[in-house]
Design a protein around this motif. Structure first.
Motif, short mmCIF file in Angstrom:
data_model
loop_
_atom_site.label_atom_id
_atom_site.label_comp_id
_atom_site.label_asym_id
_atom_site.label_seq_id
_atom_site.Cartn_x
_atom_site.Cartn_y
_atom_site.Cartn_z
N LEU A 1 -14.67 4.95 -3.63
CA LEU A 1 -13.47 4.37 -3.87
C LEU A 1 -13.54 3.01 -4.09
N GLY A 2 -12.34 2.63 -4.56
CA GLY A 2 -12.12 1.09 -5.00
C GLY A 2 -12.03 0.34 -3.59
N PHE A 3 -12.49 -0.97 -3.64
CA PHE A 3 -11.96 -1.57 -2.22
C PHE A 3 -10.62 -1.58 -1.87
N ASP A 4 -9.62 -1.57 -2.87
CA ASP A 4 -8.35 -1.59 -2.56
C ASP A 4 -7.52 -0.39 -2.79
N GLN A 5 -8.19 0.57 -2.93
CA GLN A 5 -7.40 1.95 -3.07
C GLN A 5 -6.86 2.55 -1.74
N HIS A 6 -5.77 2.81 -1.94
CA HIS A 6 -4.98 3.28 -0.66
C HIS A 6 -5.66 4.76 0.10
N HIS A 7 -6.69 5.10 -0.49
CA HIS A 7 -7.13 6.39 0.06
C HIS A 7 -7.96 6.10 1.62
N ASP A 8 -7.88 6.78 2.52
CA ASP A 8 -8.85 6.94 3.84
C ASP A 8 -9.96 7.59 3.43
N GLU A 9 -11.29 7.11 3.63
CA GLU A 9 -12.57 7.55 3.36
C GLU A 9 -12.65 8.96 4.04
N GLU A 10 -12.18 8.93 5.57
CA GLU A 10 -12.49 10.03 6.32
C GLU A 10 -11.63 11.22 6.02
N ALA A 11 -10.51 10.75 5.68
CA ALA A 11 -9.31 12.10 4.96
C ALA A 11 -10.00 12.49 3.59
N ILE A 12 -10.47 11.72 3.01
CA ILE A 12 -11.33 12.39 1.48
C ILE A 12 -12.56 13.04 1.83
N ALA A 13 -13.13 12.59 2.72
CA ALA A 13 -14.56 13.40 3.01
C ALA A 13 -13.99 14.85 3.60
N GLY A 14 -13.17 14.69 4.55
CA GLY A 14 -12.69 16.18 5.22
C GLY A 14 -12.15 16.90 4.00
N ALA A 15 -11.30 16.41 2.98
CA ALA A 15 -10.83 17.27 2.04
C ALA A 15 -11.88 17.76 0.98
N LEU A 16 -12.72 17.13 0.97
CA LEU A 16 -13.98 17.51 0.06
C LEU A 16 -14.63 18.53 0.57
N HIS B 1 2.06 6.08 -5.59
CA HIS B 1 1.78 5.12 -4.62
C HIS B 1 2.17 3.58 -5.12
N LYS B 2 2.40 3.49 -6.35
CA LYS B 2 2.62 2.20 -6.98
C LYS B 2 3.14 2.46 -8.35
N PRO B 3 3.61 1.38 -9.03
CA PRO B 3 4.31 1.81 -10.28
C PRO B 3 3.55 2.51 -11.39
N LYS B 4 4.32 3.43 -12.01
CA LYS B 4 3.45 4.32 -12.83
C LYS B 4 2.90 3.35 -14.04
N PRO B 5 1.61 3.83 -14.61
CA PRO B 5 0.66 3.08 -15.47
C PRO B 5 1.75 2.79 -16.82
N VAL B 6 1.42 1.68 -17.50
CA VAL B 6 2.27 1.45 -18.81
C VAL B 6 1.63 2.12 -19.86
N CYS B 7 0.11 2.32 -19.80
CA CYS B 7 -0.54 2.94 -20.93
C CYS B 7 -0.73 4.14 -20.79
N PRO B 8 -0.50 5.20 -22.05
CA PRO B 8 -0.55 6.51 -21.84
C PRO B 8 -2.04 7.02 -21.15
N ASP B 9 -1.69 8.32 -20.65
CA ASP B 9 -3.17 8.93 -20.07
C ASP B 9 -4.13 8.88 -21.06
N ARG B 10 -4.24 9.35 -22.10
CA ARG B 10 -5.37 9.65 -23.02
C ARG B 10 -5.91 8.00 -23.23
N GLN B 11 -5.04 7.17 -23.65
CA GLN B 11 -5.54 5.82 -23.97
C GLN B 11 -6.34 5.15 -22.82
N ARG B 12 -5.99 5.25 -21.47
CA ARG B 12 -6.54 4.77 -20.54
C ARG B 12 -8.05 5.74 -20.11
N ARG B 13 -7.95 6.99 -20.36
CA ARG B 13 -9.32 7.69 -20.42
C ARG B 13 -10.07 7.22 -21.42
N ASP B 14 -9.64 6.77 -22.91
CA ASP B 14 -10.59 6.57 -23.82
C ASP B 14 -10.94 5.33 -23.53
#
Length: 146
Positions: A93-108, A47-60
Motif C-alpha cells: 500500500l502507498g504510504f498515504d493511501q486510505h486503506h487499513d492494512e488489517e482490513a485489507i489482509a482480512g479481505a484477502l 474517496h477523492k476527486p476522480k482522475p483527470v486522465c482516462p483509465d487506459r492512459q493511466r494504465r499505459d
C-alpha cells in the motif's frame, strides 16, 4: 526445479505521474521479483476527486515505467478480479493511501488469497518546489495557468 517468482502488487489511481508515485512503485518492486500494478477505474474512485486522465492512459503510463512488469485496469465491479488473477505474495500500500492494512489482509484472506500486506514509506521533496502529489500539481497548474 525453479522457484516461482515472488509477486508484489501495488494499486492506485496514478492520475498525473510524479516522483511520489515512482518512489512507491520502486519500493513495491523491491519486495518481489515481479511488480504488478492495478490502476483504479475512474468510476470506482470515491474517496477523492476522480482522475483527470482516462483509465487506459493511466494504465499505459504506469506500464511504461521500467520498474513495473505489468499494469492492469481494475475491474469495474469487483476489486478482487485482477487480484485473484495476479495472485500476489505481497500487497504494498502507498504510504498515504486510505486503506487499513488489517482490513485489507482480512479481505484477502476471505477471498482465499494468501498475501502479506505492507505499507510503503513516504518520500520527502528533494528540492524546493518539487511536487509529490497530483493535487499539488493540479493546484499549481490552476494558479499559474488559469
Amino acid at each position: 526445479m525453479s522457484e516461482e517468482p515472488t509477486v508484489a502488487l501495488a494499486q492506485g489511481t496514478f492520475d498525473i505521474l510524479h516522483p511520489g508515485h515512482l518512489h512507491y512503485l520502486e519500493e513495491a518492486a523491491a519486495r518481489g521479483d515481479e511488480l504488478h500494478v492495478i490502476i483504479a477505474r475512474r468510476e470506482n474512485v470515491t474517496h477523492k476527486p476522480k482522475p483527470v486522465c482516462p483509465d487506459r492512459q493511466r494504465r499505459d503510463m504506469v506500464g511504461a515505467l521500467d520498474v513495473v512488469d505489468e499494469a492492469h485496469l481494475g475491474d469495474p465491479e469487483d476489486f478482487f478480479v485482477p487480484v485473484r488473477a495476479i495472485d500476489p505474495d505481497v500487497v504494498v500500500l502507498g504510504f498515504d493511501q486510505h486503506h487499513d492494512e488489517e482490513a485489507i489482509a482480512g479481505a484477502l484472506a476471505a477471498e482465499g488469497i494468501d498475501a502479506a500486506v505492507e505499507r510503503a514509506s513516504g518520500r520527502e521533496p528533494r528540492y524546493e518546489g518539487e511536487l509529490l502529489s497530483t493535487g499539488d500539481i493540479i493546484d499549481r497548474l490552476i494558479a499559474e495557468r488559469a
